[in-house]
Design an enzyme around this catalytic site. Structure first.
Site, PDB file in Angstrom:
ATOM      1  N   GLY A 183      35.242  36.495  39.109  1.00  0.00           N
ATOM      2  CA  GLY A 183      35.822  37.340  39.941  1.00  0.00           C
ATOM      3  C   GLY A 183      35.476  38.875  39.762  1.00  0.00           C
ATOM      4  O   GLY A 183      36.345  39.762  39.840  1.00  0.00           O
ATOM      5  N   ALA A 184      34.340  39.062  39.690  1.00  0.00           N
ATOM      6  CA  ALA A 184      33.896  40.513  39.254  1.00  0.00           C
ATOM      7  C   ALA A 184      33.387  41.330  40.894  1.00  0.00           C
ATOM      8  O   ALA A 184      32.781  42.577  40.582  1.00  0.00           O
ATOM      9  CB  ALA A 184      32.582  40.419  38.568  1.00  0.00           C
ATOM     10  N   THR A 185      33.775  40.714  41.841  1.00  0.00           N
ATOM     11  CA  THR A 185      33.278  41.331  43.165  1.00  0.00           C
ATOM     12  C   THR A 185      34.369  42.512  43.368  1.00  0.00           C
ATOM     13  O   THR A 185      34.321  43.467  44.638  1.00  0.00           O
ATOM     14  CB  THR A 185      33.090  40.546  44.081  1.00  0.00           C
ATOM     15  OG1 THR A 185      34.184  39.673  44.469  1.00  0.00           O
ATOM     16  CG2 THR A 185      31.937  39.582  43.857  1.00  0.00           C
TER      17      THR A 185
ATOM     18  N   ILE B 196      40.297  44.124  39.452  1.00  0.00           N
ATOM     19  CA  ILE B 196      40.164  44.393  37.860  1.00  0.00           C
ATOM     20  C   ILE B 196      38.849  43.773  37.591  1.00  0.00           C
ATOM     21  O   ILE B 196      38.231  44.421  36.671  1.00  0.00           O
ATOM     22  CB  ILE B 196      41.467  43.657  37.172  1.00  0.00           C
ATOM     23  CG1 ILE B 196      42.788  44.178  37.545  1.00  0.00           C
ATOM     24  CG2 ILE B 196      41.087  43.540  35.726  1.00  0.00           C
ATOM     25  CD1 ILE B 196      43.978  43.555  37.106  1.00  0.00           C
ATOM     26  N   GLY B 197      38.468  42.684  38.179  1.00  0.00           N
ATOM     27  CA  GLY B 197      37.052  42.022  37.712  1.00  0.00           C
ATOM     28  C   GLY B 197      35.883  42.993  37.614  1.00  0.00           C
ATOM     29  O   GLY B 197      35.159  43.354  36.980  1.00  0.00           O
TER      30      GLY B 197
ATOM     31  N   TYR C 144      51.728  29.927  41.842  1.00  0.00           N
ATOM     32  CA  TYR C 144      50.935  30.922  41.463  1.00  0.00           C
ATOM     33  C   TYR C 144      51.281  31.178  39.886  1.00  0.00           C
ATOM     34  O   TYR C 144      50.432  31.009  38.958  1.00  0.00           O
ATOM     35  CB  TYR C 144      51.036  32.513  41.948  1.00  0.00           C
ATOM     36  CG  TYR C 144      50.482  33.272  41.192  1.00  0.00           C
ATOM     37  CD1 TYR C 144      48.988  33.472  41.551  1.00  0.00           C
ATOM     38  CD2 TYR C 144      51.056  34.225  40.445  1.00  0.00           C
ATOM     39  CE1 TYR C 144      48.375  34.761  40.716  1.00  0.00           C
ATOM     40  CE2 TYR C 144      50.453  35.341  39.899  1.00  0.00           C
ATOM     41  CZ  TYR C 144      49.082  35.655  40.067  1.00  0.00           C
ATOM     42  OH  TYR C 144      48.588  36.591  39.286  1.00  0.00           O
TER      43      TYR C 144
END
Length: 270
Positions: free
Chosen positions: A15-17, A20-21, A172
Site C-alpha cells: 500500500g505504498a502509493t 502512510i504507506g 474493518y
C-alpha cells in the site's frame, strides 16, 4: 540523508502509493533503504516511484515497483514469487495496505469478505510466502500497521465473512484484530502498530481530523529500525508499547486464526 542503521537494508511496503504507506516508503528511501513499493496496479506503483524521484529527490535505483490487487489472492502469490526471485534477502516487510469495509457486504472472487481479505488474509498469505526471504538476522522483522479499533472487534469464527450480520465498522475492526493477532505468530518476528489517527482515506472511520500521514509513518519507520529491539507480538500505540486486546496475546487464538487463514487462502496447514 542515509541512516547508518537503516541504510543498505531492503524493505517491502504494501500500500505504498498513498497515505502512510507512501510516506513510509519516502522516509525509508531518504534513509538509504532499498524500498519495494507495492501498489494495487503496476501503473500506480510506478507512478508512486516516479513521484518520489521527482518530488523527494530519491535515487531511482533505491526504488522497485511491485503490483498485486489484494482482492485477488493469485496476484499476491505472483508478487511474492517475483519478490523472492529479485530480492532473496528481505530485511523488513511492512504490512500496511488497507481499505475501509464497504457499506454493502462484498465478497471477493476468492470467496472472502473483501476487507478481511485485503487487510488481513492477503498480508497473511504474503508473509507466509515471503518467509524464505525474510532474514533471520537480528533486526529482521514484519511490521503490521494495525488500528486501535482492533480493541472493539471480535473474530466471527463460524462466519468470518459476516454474511449473517454485516456492519462495515465491525468488518474493518475484525480485519485489524486479525492482523494484530497475526503479529504473535511464532513463525516470524513481528510487531503491530497503531500509527495514530491520520488524514488518509480511512479517516472517516475514526474522526473528522487527523495528523499528517508523514507523522503516522514516523512511528512505522521507528519499528523498521534494527536498532529498535522488539518482542514478537508486541503492540504499539504510536511510539508507546501497550497491551493489545486480550485475544492478541492468547496462544489458542493465534493457532485458531492460523488454521482459519490457511483454509481461506487455500494453504495446507503447516
Amino acid at each position: 540523508m542515509p541512516d547508518s542503521t537503516l541504510s543498505s537494508r531492503t524493505v517491502l511496503v504494501t500500500g505504498a502509493t498513498s497515505g502512510i504507506g507512501y510516506e513510509t516508503a519516502r522516509q525509508l528511501a531518504e534513509r538509504g533503504v532499498t524500498v519495494l513499493l507495492h501498489g494495487r496496479t503496476a501503473d500506480e506503483a510506478h507512478a508512486a516511484a516516479d513521484r518520489l524521484v521527482a518530488t523527494a529527490g530519491i535515487d531511482a535505483a533505491r526504488l522497485c515497483a511491485f503490483a498485486a490487487d489484494f482482492a485477488h489472492l493469485h496476484e499476491v502469490e505472483a508478487m511474492a514469487d517475483r519478490v523472492i526471485a529479485e530480492h532473496p534477502l528481505l530485511d523488513v516487510l511492512v504490512n500496511n495496505a488497507a481499505m475501509a469495509a464497504p457499506e454493502r457486504h462484498t465478497v471477493t472472487a476468492d470467496g472472502n469478505e473483501i476487507a478481511f481479505q485485503v487487510n488481513f488474509l492477503a498480508h497473511y498469505l504474503l508473509t507466509c510466502l515471503l518467509e524464505p526471504a525474510l532474514t533471520s538476522d537480528p533486526g529482521g522483522r514484519v511490521v503490521n500497521v494495525s488500528s486501535t479499533l482492533h480493541r472493539t472487534a471480535s473474530i466471527q469464527w463460524s462466519d468470518p465473512n459476516r454474511a449473517r450480520r454485516y456492519s462495515r465498522l465491525a468488518a474493518y475492526a475484525q480485519s485489524q484484530l486479525a492482523l494484530t493477532v497475526f503479529a504473535a505468530d511464532p513463525r516470524v518476528t513481528a510487531v503491530s502498530v497503531h500509527p495514530g489517527v491520520c488524514d488518509t482515506t480511512l479517516l472517516p472511520l475514526y474522526a473528522h481530523e487527523g495528523v499528517t500521514p508523514a507523522e503516522g509513518a514516523a512511528h512505522v519507520i521507528r519499528l523498521c529500525d534494527p536498532a529498535v529491539e522488539i518482542v514478537n507480538g508486541a503492540y504499539y500505540d504510536r511510539s508507546e508499547r501497550v497491551d493489545p486486546a486480550p485475544a492478541a496475546t492468547e496462544e489458542r487464538t493465534v493457532k485458531r486464526l492460523n488454521k482459519l487463514a490457511d483454509l481461506l487462502v487455500g494453504r495446507s496447514a503447516a
